[in-house]
Scaffold this motif. Structure first.
Motif, PDB file in Angstrom:
ATOM      1  N   HIS A 146       7.729  -0.432  -5.081  1.00 44.88           N
ATOM      2  CA  HIS A 146       8.570   0.497  -4.331  1.00 44.88           C
ATOM      3  C   HIS A 146       7.747   1.269  -3.299  1.00 44.88           C
ATOM      4  O   HIS A 146       8.193   1.478  -2.160  1.00 44.88           O
ATOM      5  CB  HIS A 146       9.250   1.461  -5.293  1.00 44.88           C
ATOM      6  N   GLN A 147       6.541   1.671  -3.680  1.00 43.48           N
ATOM      7  CA  GLN A 147       5.688   2.405  -2.740  1.00 43.48           C
ATOM      8  C   GLN A 147       5.284   1.531  -1.553  1.00 43.48           C
ATOM      9  O   GLN A 147       5.227   2.005  -0.410  1.00 43.48           O
ATOM     10  CB  GLN A 147       4.446   2.934  -3.457  1.00 43.48           C
ATOM     11  N   HIS A 148       5.028   0.256  -1.819  1.00 46.90           N
ATOM     12  CA  HIS A 148       4.734  -0.674  -0.714  1.00 46.90           C
ATOM     13  C   HIS A 148       5.932  -0.774   0.230  1.00 46.90           C
ATOM     14  O   HIS A 148       5.778  -0.821   1.452  1.00 46.90           O
ATOM     15  CB  HIS A 148       4.384  -2.059  -1.260  1.00 46.90           C
ATOM     16  N   PHE A 149       7.123  -0.797  -0.351  1.00 50.44           N
ATOM     17  CA  PHE A 149       8.346  -0.866   0.451  1.00 50.44           C
ATOM     18  C   PHE A 149       8.502   0.394   1.296  1.00 50.44           C
ATOM     19  O   PHE A 149       8.826   0.329   2.488  1.00 50.44           O
ATOM     20  CB  PHE A 149       9.561  -1.036  -0.466  1.00 50.44           C
ATOM     21  N   LEU A 150       8.257   1.552   0.685  1.00 51.60           N
ATOM     22  CA  LEU A 150       8.361   2.807   1.424  1.00 51.60           C
ATOM     23  C   LEU A 150       7.335   2.872   2.555  1.00 51.60           C
ATOM     24  O   LEU A 150       7.646   3.338   3.666  1.00 51.60           O
ATOM     25  CB  LEU A 150       8.165   3.995   0.474  1.00 51.60           C
ATOM     26  N   MET A 151       6.126   2.441   2.296  1.00 52.72           N
ATOM     27  CA  MET A 151       5.094   2.442   3.326  1.00 52.72           C
ATOM     28  C   MET A 151       5.501   1.610   4.540  1.00 52.72           C
ATOM     29  O   MET A 151       5.175   1.942   5.682  1.00 52.72           O
ATOM     30  CB  MET A 151       3.777   1.893   2.760  1.00 52.72           C
ATOM     31  N   GLU A 152       6.229   0.539   4.281  1.00 53.29           N
ATOM     32  CA  GLU A 152       6.637  -0.367   5.347  1.00 53.29           C
ATOM     33  C   GLU A 152       7.875   0.128   6.090  1.00 53.29           C
ATOM     34  O   GLU A 152       7.974  -0.027   7.307  1.00 53.29           O
ATOM     35  CB  GLU A 152       6.914  -1.753   4.755  1.00 53.29           C
ATOM     36  N   HIS A 153       8.800   0.759   5.358  1.00 56.71           N
ATOM     37  CA  HIS A 153      10.110   1.039   5.951  1.00 56.71           C
ATOM     38  C   HIS A 153      10.532   2.507   5.962  1.00 56.71           C
ATOM     39  O   HIS A 153      11.281   2.912   6.857  1.00 56.71           O
ATOM     40  CB  HIS A 153      11.184   0.230   5.205  1.00 56.71           C
ATOM     41  N   LEU A 154      10.099   3.291   4.981  1.00 60.70           N
ATOM     42  CA  LEU A 154      10.534   4.694   4.886  1.00 60.70           C
ATOM     43  C   LEU A 154       9.313   5.597   4.707  1.00 60.70           C
ATOM     44  O   LEU A 154       9.135   6.246   3.678  1.00 60.70           O
ATOM     45  CB  LEU A 154      11.515   4.861   3.718  1.00 60.70           C
ATOM     46  N   LYS A 155       8.489   5.625   5.719  1.00 59.00           N
ATOM     47  CA  LYS A 155       7.165   6.255   5.631  1.00 59.00           C
ATOM     48  C   LYS A 155       7.210   7.745   5.327  1.00 59.00           C
ATOM     49  O   LYS A 155       6.247   8.295   4.777  1.00 59.00           O
ATOM     50  CB  LYS A 155       6.415   6.029   6.947  1.00 59.00           C
ATOM     51  N   THR A 156       8.311   8.431   5.678  1.00 57.33           N
ATOM     52  CA  THR A 156       8.350   9.886   5.534  1.00 57.33           C
ATOM     53  C   THR A 156       8.579  10.355   4.103  1.00 57.33           C
ATOM     54  O   THR A 156       8.515  11.564   3.834  1.00 57.33           O
ATOM     55  CB  THR A 156       9.450  10.495   6.430  1.00 57.33           C
ATOM     56  N   ILE A 157       8.835   9.440   3.170  1.00 56.70           N
ATOM     57  CA  ILE A 157       9.060   9.866   1.782  1.00 56.70           C
ATOM     58  C   ILE A 157       8.008   9.294   0.828  1.00 56.70           C
ATOM     59  O   ILE A 157       8.247   9.150  -0.373  1.00 56.70           O
ATOM     60  CB  ILE A 157      10.481   9.529   1.297  1.00 56.70           C
ATOM     61  N   THR A 158       6.842   8.970   1.360  1.00 54.34           N
ATOM     62  CA  THR A 158       5.713   8.589   0.518  1.00 54.34           C
ATOM     63  C   THR A 158       4.439   9.193   1.093  1.00 54.34           C
ATOM     64  O   THR A 158       4.308   9.356   2.313  1.00 54.34           O
ATOM     65  CB  THR A 158       5.550   7.055   0.408  1.00 54.34           C
ATOM     66  N   ASP A 159       3.508   9.546   0.209  1.00 49.41           N
ATOM     67  CA  ASP A 159       2.213  10.064   0.651  1.00 49.41           C
ATOM     68  C   ASP A 159       1.213   8.946   0.905  1.00 49.41           C
ATOM     69  O   ASP A 159       0.111   9.199   1.397  1.00 49.41           O
ATOM     70  CB  ASP A 159       1.641  11.014  -0.412  1.00 49.41           C
ATOM     71  N   CYS A 160       1.599   7.725   0.551  1.00 52.30           N
ATOM     72  CA  CYS A 160       0.714   6.585   0.750  1.00 52.30           C
ATOM     73  C   CYS A 160       0.798   6.113   2.200  1.00 52.30           C
ATOM     74  O   CYS A 160       1.878   6.018   2.776  1.00 52.30           O
ATOM     75  CB  CYS A 160       1.078   5.455  -0.199  1.00 52.30           C
ATOM     76  N   ASN A 161      -0.353   5.822   2.770  1.00 50.68           N
ATOM     77  CA  ASN A 161      -0.430   5.400   4.169  1.00 50.68           C
ATOM     78  C   ASN A 161      -1.735   4.652   4.393  1.00 50.68           C
ATOM     79  O   ASN A 161      -2.372   4.222   3.425  1.00 50.68           O
ATOM     80  CB  ASN A 161      -0.321   6.618   5.101  1.00 50.68           C
ATOM     81  N   GLU A 162      -2.156   4.530   5.627  1.00 48.47           N
ATOM     82  CA  GLU A 162      -3.391   3.792   5.916  1.00 48.47           C
ATOM     83  C   GLU A 162      -4.618   4.498   5.369  1.00 48.47           C
ATOM     84  O   GLU A 162      -5.649   3.873   5.118  1.00 48.47           O
ATOM     85  CB  GLU A 162      -3.530   3.595   7.433  1.00 48.47           C
ATOM     86  N   SER A 163      -4.514   5.797   5.168  1.00 49.02           N
ATOM     87  CA  SER A 163      -5.658   6.572   4.666  1.00 49.02           C
ATOM     88  C   SER A 163      -5.640   6.732   3.139  1.00 49.02           C
ATOM     89  O   SER A 163      -6.684   6.851   2.506  1.00 49.02           O
ATOM     90  CB  SER A 163      -5.675   7.966   5.310  1.00 49.02           C
ATOM     91  N   VAL A 164      -4.438   6.781   2.573  1.00 45.12           N
ATOM     92  CA  VAL A 164      -4.289   6.946   1.123  1.00 45.12           C
ATOM     93  C   VAL A 164      -3.584   5.708   0.569  1.00 45.12           C
ATOM     94  O   VAL A 164      -2.398   5.494   0.815  1.00 45.12           O
ATOM     95  CB  VAL A 164      -3.463   8.201   0.789  1.00 45.12           C
ATOM     96  N   SER A 165      -4.306   4.897  -0.174  1.00 47.06           N
ATOM     97  CA  SER A 165      -3.732   3.641  -0.663  1.00 47.06           C
ATOM     98  C   SER A 165      -2.845   3.879  -1.872  1.00 47.06           C
ATOM     99  O   SER A 165      -2.961   4.899  -2.574  1.00 47.06           O
ATOM    100  CB  SER A 165      -4.839   2.658  -1.042  1.00 47.06           C
ATOM    101  N   ILE A 166      -1.964   2.934  -2.111  1.00 52.07           N
ATOM    102  CA  ILE A 166      -1.097   2.981  -3.280  1.00 52.07           C
ATOM    103  C   ILE A 166      -1.931   2.908  -4.555  1.00 52.07           C
ATOM    104  O   ILE A 166      -1.642   3.593  -5.541  1.00 52.07           O
ATOM    105  CB  ILE A 166      -0.068   1.840  -3.218  1.00 52.07           C
ATOM    106  N   THR A 167      -2.960   2.103  -4.523  1.00 50.83           N
ATOM    107  CA  THR A 167      -3.866   2.014  -5.667  1.00 50.83           C
ATOM    108  C   THR A 167      -4.495   3.363  -5.967  1.00 50.83           C
ATOM    109  O   THR A 167      -4.574   3.796  -7.127  1.00 50.83           O
ATOM    110  CB  THR A 167      -4.971   0.978  -5.396  1.00 50.83           C
TER     111      THR A 167
END
Length: 223
Positions: free
Chosen positions: A190-211
């Motif tokens: 789900h977090q991978h999906f959010l990173m790709e499509h709904l970036k504003t509701i996850t703290d994961c990004n290019e700097s902070v990985s899901i792992t």
């Protein structure tokens, strides 16, 4: 690990398919092209008729391998989780420290998957994208209870329970090991999906990985 894994046959429940696609060039082509086509148009728009055009074969030839497109998606999912299980086993077998073993396991199931060229007809990177976008469609169906009884999701559950075993090594007294691990495994998709499509509701990004997020969560929960 890549030199060992290709020598292992990925095990998929034989009830999922009519004929094992790994046993023929056409079957492998069906798998290869279905992955590319589902990624391109989405599972909802995917049909065997469209796949038949991609493989230059009659639609009926696909039905000789799979009863319907749901079973095909379950097959792809089972293949994915079976491959994931092999990665988990080989990556954690020689790690003695339980928490280091757990960190390695979490990394494997949460990180972005890179294609392994040793599997010519399956692009693991694209398959990973399909699992992220479509995996819930394999389990959130009216047939889930019957398919579960028939063992369709045994490999997926085995992946989770392997990690549950490691959690119990780290903290035998933690009462929610299964819920924690199932949350990590499915939540990471789900977090991978959010990173790709709904970036504003996850703290994961290019700097902070899901792992990184799930390692932090696990360490704080099991501390």
């Amino acid at each position: 690990m890549n030199t060992i894994l290709p020598n292992l046959k990925i095990q998929v429940n034989e009830k999922i398919y009519v004929k094992d696609p790994e046993t023929s060039p056409l079957g492998k082509k069906i798998i290869q092209k279905s992955i590319l086509l589902i990624d391109e148009i989405g599972f909802d728009n995917f049909t065997f008729k469209k796949l038949g055009k991609e493989i230059d074969s009659n639609e009926s030839s696909i039905y000789r391998y799979f009863e319907n497109k749901h079973k095909l998606l379950v097959y792809l999912s089972s293949w994915y989780w079976s491959r994931m299980e092999y990665k988990l086993v080989f990556a954690t077998t020689n790690i003695q420290d339980p928490f280091e073993k757990l960190k390695k396991a979490i990394t494997i199931v949460t990180e972005k998957v890179v294609d392994d060229e040793s599997t010519d007809h399956i692009n693991e990177s694209i398959l990973n994208k399909i699992i992220i976008a479509e995996f819930t469609k394999t389990v959130q169906t009216k047939e889930i209870d019957q398919e579960n009884k028939e063992g369709f999701f045994l490999i997926y559950k085995r992946v989770i329970n392997r990690i549950v075993g490691i959690v119990k090594e780290v903290n035998p007294d933690y009462p929610f090991a299964k819920s924690l691990v199932s949350t990590i495994v499915e939540g990471s998709l789900h977090q991978h999906f959010l990173m790709e499509h709904l970036k504003t509701i996850t703290d994961c990004n290019e700097s902070v990985s899901i792992t990184e997020f799930y390692l932090n969560l696990t360490e704080n929960v099991l501390r």
